[in-house]
Write a protein that holds these residues in place. Structure first.
Motif, PDB file in Angstrom:
ATOM      1  N   PRO A  51      25.848 -16.661  10.051  1.00  0.00           N
ATOM      2  CA  PRO A  51      26.439 -17.984  10.270  1.00  0.00           C
ATOM      3  C   PRO A  51      26.156 -18.905   9.078  1.00  0.00           C
ATOM      4  N   VAL A  52      27.126 -19.716   8.716  1.00  0.00           N
ATOM      5  CA  VAL A  52      27.057 -20.718   7.654  1.00  0.00           C
ATOM      6  C   VAL A  52      26.945 -20.074   6.269  1.00  0.00           C
ATOM      7  N   VAL A  53      25.921 -19.248   6.040  1.00  0.00           N
ATOM      8  CA  VAL A  53      25.724 -18.651   4.714  1.00  0.00           C
ATOM      9  C   VAL A  53      26.922 -17.802   4.321  1.00  0.00           C
ATOM     10  N   SER A  54      27.375 -16.936   5.220  1.00  0.00           N
ATOM     11  CA  SER A  54      28.521 -16.074   4.921  1.00  0.00           C
ATOM     12  C   SER A  54      29.834 -16.863   4.871  1.00  0.00           C
ATOM     13  N   TRP A  55      29.858 -18.058   5.450  1.00  0.00           N
ATOM     14  CA  TRP A  55      31.046 -18.888   5.347  1.00  0.00           C
ATOM     15  C   TRP A  55      31.260 -19.355   3.913  1.00  0.00           C
ATOM     16  N   LEU A  56      30.145 -19.506   3.176  1.00  0.00           N
ATOM     17  CA  LEU A  56      30.204 -19.962   1.795  1.00  0.00           C
ATOM     18  C   LEU A  56      30.125 -18.805   0.794  1.00  0.00           C
ATOM     19  N   ALA A  57      29.460 -17.723   1.201  1.00  0.00           N
ATOM     20  CA  ALA A  57      29.314 -16.546   0.340  1.00  0.00           C
ATOM     21  C   ALA A  57      29.488 -15.308   1.216  1.00  0.00           C
ATOM     22  N   PRO A  58      30.715 -14.825   1.396  1.00  0.00           N
ATOM     23  CA  PRO A  58      30.989 -13.760   2.367  1.00  0.00           C
ATOM     24  C   PRO A  58      30.378 -12.410   2.017  1.00  0.00           C
ATOM     25  N   PHE A  59      29.875 -12.254   0.811  1.00  0.00           N
ATOM     26  CA  PHE A  59      29.245 -10.982   0.435  1.00  0.00           C
ATOM     27  C   PHE A  59      27.796 -10.907   0.899  1.00  0.00           C
ATOM     28  N   ILE A  60      27.273 -12.017   1.408  1.00  0.00           N
ATOM     29  CA  ILE A  60      25.902 -12.050   1.901  1.00  0.00           C
ATOM     30  C   ILE A  60      25.919 -11.906   3.416  1.00  0.00           C
ATOM     31  N   GLY A  61      25.023 -11.054   3.956  1.00  0.00           N
ATOM     32  CA  GLY A  61      24.971 -10.854   5.394  1.00  0.00           C
ATOM     33  C   GLY A  61      23.633 -10.313   5.845  1.00  0.00           C
ATOM     34  N   HIS A  62      23.586  -9.917   7.087  1.00  0.00           N
ATOM     35  CA  HIS A  62      22.366  -9.401   7.711  1.00  0.00           C
ATOM     36  C   HIS A  62      22.493  -7.886   7.864  1.00  0.00           C
ATOM     37  N   SER A 118      37.436 -14.842   7.520  1.00  0.00           N
ATOM     38  CA  SER A 118      38.209 -16.000   7.967  1.00  0.00           C
ATOM     39  C   SER A 118      37.440 -17.321   7.863  1.00  0.00           C
ATOM     40  N   PRO A 119      36.137 -17.382   8.219  1.00  0.00           N
ATOM     41  CA  PRO A 119      35.435 -18.661   8.044  1.00  0.00           C
ATOM     42  C   PRO A 119      35.384 -19.097   6.581  1.00  0.00           C
ATOM     43  N   PHE A 120      35.177 -18.146   5.677  1.00  0.00           N
ATOM     44  CA  PHE A 120      35.136 -18.466   4.241  1.00  0.00           C
ATOM     45  C   PHE A 120      36.482 -18.997   3.771  1.00  0.00           C
ATOM     46  N   LEU A 121      37.580 -18.331   4.178  1.00  0.00           N
ATOM     47  CA  LEU A 121      38.911 -18.775   3.764  1.00  0.00           C
ATOM     48  C   LEU A 121      39.244 -20.142   4.342  1.00  0.00           C
ATOM     49  N   LEU A 122      38.806 -20.397   5.572  1.00  0.00           N
ATOM     50  CA  LEU A 122      39.035 -21.697   6.196  1.00  0.00           C
ATOM     51  C   LEU A 122      38.287 -22.793   5.452  1.00  0.00           C
ATOM     52  N   VAL A 123      37.024 -22.548   5.156  1.00  0.00           N
ATOM     53  CA  VAL A 123      36.226 -23.526   4.393  1.00  0.00           C
ATOM     54  C   VAL A 123      36.829 -23.749   3.015  1.00  0.00           C
ATOM     55  N   LEU A 124      37.281 -22.656   2.382  1.00  0.00           N
ATOM     56  CA  LEU A 124      37.880 -22.757   1.053  1.00  0.00           C
ATOM     57  C   LEU A 124      39.146 -23.601   1.064  1.00  0.00           C
ATOM     58  N   CYS A 125      40.021 -23.358   2.028  1.00  0.00           N
ATOM     59  CA  CYS A 125      41.278 -24.105   2.115  1.00  0.00           C
ATOM     60  C   CYS A 125      41.039 -25.580   2.435  1.00  0.00           C
ATOM     61  N   LEU A 126      40.162 -25.842   3.398  1.00  0.00           N
ATOM     62  CA  LEU A 126      39.857 -27.243   3.752  1.00  0.00           C
ATOM     63  C   LEU A 126      39.200 -27.974   2.586  1.00  0.00           C
ATOM     64  N   PHE A 157      27.641 -22.684  -6.198  1.00  0.00           N
ATOM     65  CA  PHE A 157      26.701 -22.412  -5.106  1.00  0.00           C
ATOM     66  C   PHE A 157      26.448 -20.918  -4.966  1.00  0.00           C
ATOM     67  N   SER A 158      27.513 -20.112  -5.053  1.00  0.00           N
ATOM     68  CA  SER A 158      27.375 -18.665  -4.930  1.00  0.00           C
ATOM     69  C   SER A 158      26.522 -18.104  -6.058  1.00  0.00           C
ATOM     70  N   LEU A 159      26.763 -18.566  -7.284  1.00  0.00           N
ATOM     71  CA  LEU A 159      25.973 -18.098  -8.431  1.00  0.00           C
ATOM     72  C   LEU A 159      24.529 -18.531  -8.315  1.00  0.00           C
ATOM     73  N   LEU A 160      24.311 -19.753  -7.820  1.00  0.00           N
ATOM     74  CA  LEU A 160      22.942 -20.237  -7.623  1.00  0.00           C
ATOM     75  C   LEU A 160      22.222 -19.417  -6.570  1.00  0.00           C
ATOM     76  N   LEU A 161      22.936 -19.068  -5.504  1.00  0.00           N
ATOM     77  CA  LEU A 161      22.346 -18.264  -4.433  1.00  0.00           C
ATOM     78  C   LEU A 161      21.968 -16.873  -4.937  1.00  0.00           C
ATOM     79  N   ILE A 162      22.864 -16.268  -5.708  1.00  0.00           N
ATOM     80  CA  ILE A 162      22.585 -14.942  -6.277  1.00  0.00           C
ATOM     81  C   ILE A 162      21.411 -15.024  -7.249  1.00  0.00           C
TER      82      ILE A 162
END
Length: 243
Positions: free
Chosen positions: A53-64, A198-206, A222-227
């Motif tokens: 939740p939240v993290v993958s909305w901004l960086a979909p390659f990150i998960g559990h 879909s959450p990432f694409l929604l956040v991106l479009c909005l 943000f993604s580069l900083l997270l990596i």
């Protein structure tokens, strides 16, 4: 009267051959696994992944991530002193990758190692079955504090792979586990792909709609900083002595 006893060197050689044969029998007497059934969360000897939740909305390659026992039950390090059993944190499995037990090393003694890291493997901990390795790692991580960057679900899976000496390697780490699932994992179904992106694409479009293209630059930063922060934490972990 001539002695019927064999010389000590011959006895040692015979014992070594018997140990090696026993190790080979162990390697090839692996019972068959049940079929993979993602709908029932039964994925024998698999690595599994789900979006956060939240993290993958901004960086979909990150998960559990988690790892499954031979009966398909999922184990995952979900928090300090807590390893989940058959209750995958953060939702249903979206991606999975089944591993080959034949690529593991299950020694009954030092002479029984099939990997090239016999002494290192014995020093860091071995297992005689797949489930034995996962149980030992679960006990270990059941007394560890969770840290997002240095002691997390990825490091738990990496610890399991090192105890198994999977692929003959004792150098599995968080980056390796993430790359393994990212590049070789299979999607459960089309709905899993939709749920992951879909959450990432929604956040991106909005974001682009409300803030314009600078939002896209900010999201990329943000993604580069997270990596970068993840890699920095990993490097710091490598420099610290392991318990």
């Amino acid at each position: 009267m001539p002695s019927s006893r064999l010389p000590k060197m011959e006895l040692k050689a015979i014992n070594d051959v018997e140990d090696m044969n026993a190790a080979r029998r162990t390697q090839h007497e692996l019972w068959s696994l049940d079929e993979i059934d993602p709908k029932k969360a039964k994925l024998p000897c698999c690595l599994v992944w789900t979006p956060l939740p939240v993290v993958s909305w901004l960086a979909p390659f990150i998960g559990h991530v988690g790892i499954c026992r031979e009966d398909g039950v999922i184990l995952d390090f979900a928090g300090s002193n807590f390893v989940n059993v058959n209750d995958f944190a953060f939702g249903a499995v979206a991606r999975y990758l089944q591993l080959d037990r034949e690529k593991c090393c299950f020694p009954r003694n030092l002479a029984g190692h099939t990997c090239k890291n016999g002494y290192k493997h014995a020093e860091n901990g071995t297992a005689i079955t797949w489930d034995d390795a996962l149980l030992a790692c679960s006990h270990n991580f059941g007394h560890r504090s969770y840290n997002l960057f240095t002691c997390n679900c990825h490091s738990f899976v990496a610890n399991c792979l090192n105890r198994l000496a999977y692929g003959g390697s004792m150098d599995w780490n968080m980056i390796d586990v993430a790359a393994l699932v990212l590049f070789r994992g299979h999607w459960v179904d089309s709905m899993s792909i939709f749920r992951s992106f879909s959450p990432f694409l929604l956040v991106l479009c909005l974001g682009i709609l409300m803030a314009g293209w600078p939002f896209l630059f900010g999201l990329l930063s943000f993604s580069l900083l997270l990596i970068g922060w993840f890699l920095l934490g990993f490097q710091l972990l490598m420099k610290c002595p392991q318990s």
